[in-house]
Design a protein around this motif. Structure first.
Motif, PDB file in Angstrom:
ATOM      1  N   ASP A 128       0.796  -1.226   0.000  1.00 27.42           N
ATOM      2  CA  ASP A 128       0.000   0.000   0.000  1.00 27.42           C
ATOM      3  C   ASP A 128       0.830   1.279   0.000  1.00 27.42           C
ATOM      4  OD1 ASP A 128      -2.331  -1.409  -0.087  1.00 27.42           O
ATOM      5  OD2 ASP A 128      -2.839  -1.143   2.035  1.00 27.42           O
ATOM      6  N   LYS A 174      -4.391  -9.304   3.143  1.00 27.82           N
ATOM      7  CA  LYS A 174      -5.720  -9.815   2.794  1.00 27.82           C
ATOM      8  C   LYS A 174      -5.765 -11.334   2.643  1.00 27.82           C
ATOM      9  CE  LYS A 174      -7.389  -5.529   0.770  1.00 27.82           C
ATOM     10  NZ  LYS A 174      -6.230  -4.709   1.207  1.00 27.82           N
ATOM     11  N   GLU A 183      -7.719  -8.732   7.578  1.00 28.62           N
ATOM     12  CA  GLU A 183      -8.302  -7.428   7.282  1.00 28.62           C
ATOM     13  C   GLU A 183      -9.606  -7.507   6.494  1.00 28.62           C
ATOM     14  OE1 GLU A 183      -5.219  -5.154   5.328  1.00 28.62           O
ATOM     15  OE2 GLU A 183      -4.393  -6.929   4.355  1.00 28.62           O
ATOM     16  N   THR A 184     -10.265  -8.658   6.533  1.00 31.96           N
ATOM     17  CA  THR A 184     -11.561  -8.809   5.854  1.00 31.96           C
ATOM     18  C   THR A 184     -12.503  -9.617   6.734  1.00 31.96           C
ATOM     19  OG1 THR A 184     -11.017 -10.906   4.756  1.00 31.96           O
ATOM     20  CG2 THR A 184     -10.399  -8.863   3.596  1.00 31.96           C
ATOM     21  N   ASN A 226      -7.596  -0.819   9.372  1.00 33.50           N
ATOM     22  CA  ASN A 226      -8.134   0.165   8.433  1.00 33.50           C
ATOM     23  C   ASN A 226      -8.996  -0.501   7.360  1.00 33.50           C
ATOM     24  OD1 ASN A 226      -6.987   2.454   9.628  1.00 33.50           O
ATOM     25  ND2 ASN A 226      -5.071   2.194   8.517  1.00 33.50           N
ATOM     26  N   ASP A 227      -8.465  -1.544   6.741  1.00 32.65           N
ATOM     27  CA  ASP A 227      -9.235  -2.232   5.709  1.00 32.65           C
ATOM     28  C   ASP A 227     -10.430  -2.958   6.312  1.00 32.65           C
ATOM     29  OD1 ASP A 227      -7.845  -1.432   3.457  1.00 32.65           O
ATOM     30  OD2 ASP A 227      -6.381  -3.032   3.624  1.00 32.65           O
ATOM     31  N   LYS A 261     -13.221  -0.531   6.747  1.00 31.38           N
ATOM     32  CA  LYS A 261     -13.872  -0.244   5.465  1.00 31.38           C
ATOM     33  C   LYS A 261     -14.819  -1.373   5.074  1.00 31.38           C
ATOM     34  CE  LYS A 261      -9.958   2.425   3.668  1.00 31.38           C
ATOM     35  NZ  LYS A 261      -8.844   2.426   2.683  1.00 31.38           N
ATOM     36  N   GLU A 262     -14.352  -2.614   5.241  1.00 35.76           N
ATOM     37  CA  GLU A 262     -15.167  -3.769   4.875  1.00 35.76           C
ATOM     38  C   GLU A 262     -16.426  -3.858   5.729  1.00 35.76           C
ATOM     39  OE1 GLU A 262     -14.796  -6.130   2.575  1.00 35.76           O
ATOM     40  OE2 GLU A 262     -12.787  -5.767   1.780  1.00 35.76           O
TER      41      GLU A 262
END
Length: 211
Positions: free
Chosen positions: A26, A85, A115-116, A140-141, A144-145
């Motif tokens: 990233d 991920k 992260e999911t 952070n991810d 968002k998810e």
């Protein structure tokens, strides 16, 4: 830290961190990916970082850089590859297969980023993978998810964090809390670090030397 940033790589030799993540994902723009990869490999094999554990965060296998990142990291001297991920054991099997094919030593481990929602719900099999040594929360991810938005505190994430903790403890693996984004808010960072420690996390990932 972004492996494309040579100044950051030099600074990392002096900061009081237990481990370093040389980031190829990233934090690196597409046109800098190859240079970042070369920098990370050179840094990992340099012997210039003292007793700090050195890891390389690769791009995902579904990207155009992922396979080359793994192949380069395999013989870099890094102790682990950090894989973003991670959603399943099958994905980890493919990462492990590519590491072995590229000549990675048996002791090179995987730090699996959680992260999911899928990763949270499959945390037991991810944590139990033979090559995984550390789970790394990607808060952070994950936020968002889960569509929680940017919040001043992370109450909506606590159930997911707790599930990941249970998976790590069942498998006997280490688990690191995710980053705190506001580097100017030392008080908020300290509060979240204390919360993570109380929850049982083994450490916390950082985004700036001031942390």
């Amino acid at each position: 830290m972004p492996a494309a940033n040579e100044r950051a790589l030099e600074k990392a030799k002096t900061i009081a961190a237990d481990a370093l993540i040389f980031d190829l994902e990233d934090a690196v723009a597409p046109d800098a990916k190859e240079a970042a990869r070369a920098n990370a490999v050179a840094a990992a094999g340099s012997g210039a970082y003292g007793r700090r554990e050195l890891t390389i965060r690769c791009n995902g296998l579904t990207t155009q850089w992922g396979a080359a990142d793994l192949a380069a990291a395999a013989k870099s001297g890094a102790s682990a590859v950090v894989i973003p991920k991670v959603d399943s054991r099958d994905y980890l099997d493919e990462v492990a297969l590519q590491l072995t094919a590229a000549g990675a030593p048996d002791e090179m481990s995987i730090w699996a980023m959680v992260e999911t929602p899928t990763a949270i719900l499959d945390i037991r099999t991810i944590a139990a993978h033979h090559r995984v040594s550390v789970l790394v929360m990607g808060n952070n991810d994950l936020a968002k998810e889960l569509r929680t938005g940017v919040l001043p505190e992370r109450t909506p994430l606590l159930p997911a964090l707790a599930m990941a903790m249970l998976g790590a403890r069942e498998a006997g693996k280490a688990i690191l809390d995710g980053v705190y984004n506001d580097v100017s808010d030392a008080e908020g960072f300290l509060a979240e670090a204390r919360q993570g420690k109380a929850m049982g996390f083994d450490g916390k990932t950082l985004v700036h030397p001031s942390q």
